[in-house]
Design an enzyme around this catalytic site. Structure first.
Site, PDB file in Angstrom:
ATOM      1  CE  LYS A 201      -0.503   0.358   5.021  1.00  0.00           C
ATOM      2  NZ  LYS A 201      -1.394   0.478   6.152  1.00  0.00           N
TER       3      LYS A 201
ATOM      4  CG  HIS B  98      48.403  -6.343  15.786  1.00  0.00           C
ATOM      5  ND1 HIS B  98      47.792  -6.058  16.990  1.00  0.00           N
ATOM      6  CD2 HIS B  98      49.520  -5.570  15.738  1.00  0.00           C
ATOM      7  CE1 HIS B  98      48.522  -5.159  17.645  1.00  0.00           C
ATOM      8  NE2 HIS B  98      49.572  -4.845  16.908  1.00  0.00           N
TER       9      HIS B  98
ATOM     10  CB  ALA C 290      15.524  -5.730   8.330  1.00  0.00           C
TER      11      ALA C 290
END
Length: 459
Positions: free
Chosen positions: A38, A436, A313
């Site tokens: 919609k 690192h 989500a």
């Protein structure tokens, strides 16, 4: 029946994360699909949730970095927040993603129907006077902001997250009602933008679903940032005035502010949709489903915020894919919701995957725990962030939970997800070499210590 209205293999009601993911996967599997929406394809996440809020949070991070630039030896001056430009940045990101999703759906041959749909029977969805028939129906109508009984949202002084995303100014002061993900993220944004912020939470901690130590680290960081907190206190009422709001708390305190943000969660959009009339079982507003997202009506599925699973989500994407594959007869594996990563994108971020120590004990696990403080991590010190990585493992067994707090720490949850979902032992992860200097070393150091061979860890 209108021409081209069916029968489709699948009619999806709702074009948010769960709905459009289901449509895409089903189309890939050769199914004919109609997707009814919609408003705008992408739903809450894309237009009123995940994406726009993260854009605001990035603007907030830039504001803080500018204010603190002298710490890094950079001369810069913070002059303020240009709200229209912040919105322009946010809207550009949203619109680009929206166009991308629409193009993707069209390229797969999915029929997109604009309009408000309603379930008209076990295999029919009505949009106005048109009826679309589907051998399978997928309900994906999502959620909307909740309020509390008697608390009226006027969109001016008393607002929800949806109003907050369109606000044309930085408020001078805000009371945030609710210390969950939405409340915490907006509190973080507004504080970075210069507002006075107070969070009110009825439970004893911010982010009450997270590991308690993570909540405490966030609370400490927020106090350091000047974000006030009223925890374990019930909201009693609000009065609007000419200049803002007066919020009354059950402990007798009153808080004056320009705005009250109501962030007490989101409720499923299930009322008046024809679900119950079609025989779909609903409990407390959410649609009841089994592990394959099947409702009580054969051939009718439900996904996303409409069902009582994680309101995320990415959980919706996974549910949509699961349903498409189930309909196609691929025999998919049900979702382990403990293994779904969860991130709150405040500063600092809070990220987790797996279970908390309280849940581990409830389930009868004998556990070992290790917390690695980011004070020992050089990249965290370069980013000027504080926090920790906490690992929970079964005694002589796999990792059960990874819980992290720190700036940008959400990116590390992917490694935590692999560790948890592949049931890795700390000793197995300890063999892996972490780059690192990165924040990911904090995970590596924690695993080395749990494996009985600590490196940069004080015993």
């Amino acid at each position: 029946m209108a021409d081209g209205s069916g029968p489709y293999d699948i009619v999806v009601l709702g074009g948010g994360s769960g709905g459009y993911a289901c449509a895409l996967r089903a189309a890939e599997l050769g199914k004919t699909v109609a997707l009814i929406e919609k408003d705008k394809i992408g739903g809450t996440c894309l237009h009123r949730g995940c994406i726009p809020t993260k854009a605001l949070l990035h603007s907030a991070e830039v504001a803080d970095e500018t204010r603190e630039s002298a710490t890094y030896g950079v001369k810069a001056r913070f002059e303020g927040i240009d709200v229209p430009s912040v919105h322009a940045f946010k809207d550009k990101i949203v619109n680009r993603a929206w166009k991308g999703v629409q193009g993707l759906l069209k390229s797969k041959g999915i029929t997109i129907i604009e309009g408000e749909g309603r379930l008209a029977g076990p295999n029919r969805v009505a949009v106005g006077s048109e009826v679309y028939e589907g051998r399978n129906i997928v309900l994906a109508t999502g959620s909307a902001p909740r309020s509390l009984p008697g608390l009226e949202i006027d969109g001016e002084r008393v607002i929800t997250s949806e109003h907050a995303l369109k606000l044309d100014r930085v408020p001078t002061s805000v009371v945030v009602l609710g210390g969950g993900v939405i409340g915490v993220e907006f509190a973080s944004v507004w504080r970075s933008f210069g507002a006075e912020v107070t969070i009110v939470e009825a439970l004893p901690h911010l982010l009450p679903l997270e590991e308690e130590s993570s909540s405490k680290l966030l609370e400490r960081s927020f106090r350091r940032r000047g974000i006030k907190q009223e925890l374990g206190v019930f909201f009693e009422g609000v009065k609007t005035t000419d200049t803002g709001v007066v919020v009354n708390l059950a402990n007798g305190k009153t808080l004056d502010a320009e705005l009250l943000l109501v962030a007490v969660g989101r409720g499923a959009v299930s009322a008046g949709m024809g679900f119950e009339e079609a025989g779909v079982a609903i409990e407390r507003g959410t649609v009841t489903v089994n592990e394959f997202c099947q409702t009580s009506v054969p051939g009718v599925y439900a996904v996303g915020d409409l069902i009582p699973t994680l309101q995320l989500a990415h959980a919706g994407f996974a549910e949509g894919i699961l349903v498409a594959e189930h309909i196609a007869g691929l025999n998919p594996v049900p979702i382990d919701y403990d293994g779904v990563p969860r991130i709150t994108y405040s500063d600092p971020e809070v990220a987790s995957v797996g279970i908390t120590s309280a849940q581990a004990k409830e389930r009868g696990h004998e556990i070992v725990e290790l917390t690695y403080d980011l004070a020992g991590n050089p990249k965290s010190q370069i980013l000027q962030t504080q926090g920790a990585v906490k690992i929970i493992a079964k005694k002589d067994g796999p990792v059960l939970g990874v819980h992290m707090v720190g700036r940008r720490i959400g990116e590390l949850v992917t490694e935590g997800q692999l560790i948890y979902n592949w049931e890795a032992l700390p000793s197995e992860v300890a063999q892996l070499i972490h780059a690192h200097p990165t924040q990911s070393e904090a995970v590596g150091e924690a695993m080395l210590a749990l494996a009985g061979k600590p490196l940069h860890v004080h015993n």
